[in-house]
Design an enzyme around this catalytic site. Structure first.
Site, PDB file in Angstrom:
ATOM      1  N   TYR A  30      -2.952  45.007  41.733  1.00  0.00           N
ATOM      2  CA  TYR A  30      -1.915  45.924  42.222  1.00  0.00           C
ATOM      3  C   TYR A  30      -2.194  46.348  43.652  1.00  0.00           C
ATOM      4  CZ  TYR A  30      -4.886  50.097  41.973  1.00  0.00           C
ATOM      5  OH  TYR A  30      -5.864  51.034  42.198  1.00  0.00           O
ATOM      6  N   ARG A  49      -4.367  41.561  50.957  1.00  0.00           N
ATOM      7  CA  ARG A  49      -5.394  41.949  49.983  1.00  0.00           C
ATOM      8  C   ARG A  49      -4.913  41.665  48.561  1.00  0.00           C
ATOM      9  NH1 ARG A  49      -7.596  48.050  49.833  1.00  0.00           N
ATOM     10  NH2 ARG A  49      -5.485  48.395  49.036  1.00  0.00           N
ATOM     11  N   ARG A  97      -1.979  36.931  22.346  1.00  0.00           N
ATOM     12  CA  ARG A  97      -3.185  37.677  22.684  1.00  0.00           C
ATOM     13  C   ARG A  97      -4.458  36.907  22.328  1.00  0.00           C
ATOM     14  NH1 ARG A  97      -7.256  40.972  21.642  1.00  0.00           N
ATOM     15  NH2 ARG A  97      -7.541  42.802  22.985  1.00  0.00           N
ATOM     16  N   HIS A  99      -8.281  35.961  24.576  1.00  0.00           N
ATOM     17  CA  HIS A  99      -8.985  36.349  25.792  1.00  0.00           C
ATOM     18  C   HIS A  99      -8.846  35.319  26.905  1.00  0.00           C
ATOM     19  CE1 HIS A  99     -10.658  39.430  23.229  1.00  0.00           C
ATOM     20  NE2 HIS A  99     -11.302  39.955  24.261  1.00  0.00           N
ATOM     21  N   LYS A 143      -8.778  44.627  43.575  1.00  0.00           N
ATOM     22  CA  LYS A 143      -7.912  45.754  43.211  1.00  0.00           C
ATOM     23  C   LYS A 143      -7.192  45.403  41.907  1.00  0.00           C
ATOM     24  CE  LYS A 143      -5.052  49.240  45.513  1.00  0.00           C
ATOM     25  NZ  LYS A 143      -6.055  50.328  45.429  1.00  0.00           N
TER      26      LYS A 143
END
Length: 283
Positions: A30, A49, A97, A99, A143
Site C-alpha cells: 500500500y 516505492r 485459501r 499459503h 510497505k
C-alpha cells in the site's frame, strides 16, 4: 467515489471477496499520498516505492505507473480534495485459501481519497512518545499490509496517553516509530537509522534529509541506541500524515528544553516552502 482496478466507482457498488488474499493473509502492499492545495506531494516517489514493494513480495502491479498516476489524479478531483490524502492498496487478489501463491494471480487495486487537515497543533506544540520493543518482521522496508506490530505499538502509545511509540530492537538500537521515521539532534547534527530492511525509507524522510542538507545541517544515517535517544537535544518524527513533528517527551522524560527546538522549526519552515511550490505550480 473510489478507484477499483482502473475505474472510478461509487463506494456502495464495491464488494470485497472474502477470499481476497489481502483480507486473509495481508498479502499486498500500500501507499498513502498527501494532497496539498489540490496537488499530490511526492506522487512519483510514492508510486516508485509501491512498485518496489510489490516486486519484493513477487507481485506485479496490475497497471503501469503512469496510468495509476492519471487515475489517482482523477480520484482526487472526483472527491474534491484540496487538503487530504489518498490511500492505495494492491493485493495478490482472490484465490482459494492456501499459503502458496495462486498459479495465476489477479492483483486487486483499491484506492480512496479523504479530506484531512494538517496536524498543525502537534507540529507547533510537539508530541509525547514512549519506547517499546520492535517486534516486527525483518523486512520493514516493504510497505506491506502486514502492520499488526505497528498497530500494537501505536495502541500501546494511545494507552499511555501518548502520540507515538518509538521502536527499539533487541540490540538496543532505535529503528523508527509505529508510523513514522525518527531523528535525533545532538550537538547540531542529525542522526537517523540507515534506510535498510529495519525501517521504511519514508518519502517524507527523504525530503527531510534534503531539507537538512539545504539548511547546512550535517546528517548521519547511522544507528543510535535508547540512551542516545533519551539524551538527545531534539527528537523529531516525520511521515506523510505527521509531516515534520517535534517530540517533547519520551517515557515521561523531557526532551531537551521540553519545547520544539530550533532545528525542528527550521525543517518545518523549509517543508512549508516545498508545499508552497505546489501552489505556484497549480497557478
Amino acid at each position: 467515489m473510489i478507484l477499483v482496478q482502473d475505474q472510478l466507482k461509487d463506494q456502495s457498488e464495491v464488494r470485497i471477496d472474502i477470499e481476497d488474499r489481502g483480507y486473509q493473509f495481508g498479502d499486498g502492499v500500500y501507499e498513502v499520498v498527501r494532497i496539498y492545495n489540490g496537488q499530490y506531494f511526492g506522487m512519483d516517489e510514492h508510486l516508485e516505492r509501491l512498485e518496489r514493494s510489490a516486486k519484493e513480495i513477487h507481485m506485479t502491479l496490475p497497471y503501469p505507473i503512469e496510468l495509476l498516476k492519471t487515475r489517482l489524479e482523477k480520484l482526487a478531483e472526483a472527491n474534491d480534495i484540496n487538503d487530504g490524502h489518498v490511500y492505495l492498496q494492491i493485493t495478490r487478489g482472490v484465490a482459494e485459501r492456501t499459503h502458496q501463491f495462486p498459479a495465476e494471480p489477479t492483483p486487486f487495486l483499491v484506492a480512496y481519497a479523504r479530506k484531512s487537515p494538517r496536524p498543525e497543533n502537534k507540529m507547533r506544540e510537539g508530541i509525547t512518545a514512549i519506547t517499546t520493543e520492535d517486534i516486527r518482521w525483518l523486512r520493514c522496508d516493504i510497505k506491506s499490509l502486514n502492520l499488526l506490530g505497528n498497530v500494537l505499538g501505536k495502541q500501546k502509545a494511545m494507552d499511555a496517553k501518548c502520540d507515538e511509540s518509538i521502536f527499539i530492537r533487541s540490540n538496543d538500537i532505535v529503528t523508527e516509530g509505529s508510523s513514522t521515521n525518527v531523528y535525533i539532534l545532538k550537538d547540531g547534527e542529525i542522526f537517523t537509522h540507515p534506510a535498510n530492511n529495519f525501517i521504511l525509507n519514508g518519502i517524507t524522510r527523504r525530503v527531510v534529509l534534503e531539507l537538512a542538507e539545504e539548511a547546512g545541517i550535517t546528517v548521519h544515517e547511522k544507528t543510535f541506541n535508547k540512551q542516545e535517544l533519551m539524551d538527545a537535544d531534539e527528537v523529531i518524527i516525520s511521515s506523510t500524515t505527521m509531516e515534520v513533528t517535534p517530540v517533547i517527551s519520551i517515557d515521561g522524560k523531557q526532551v531537551g528544553t521540553g519545547v520544539p527546538g530550533k532545528v525542528a522549526r527550521t525543517l518545518q519552515e523549509k517543508f512549508n516552502e516545498r508545499i508552497d511550490k505546489l501552489q505556484s505550480v497549480k497557478n
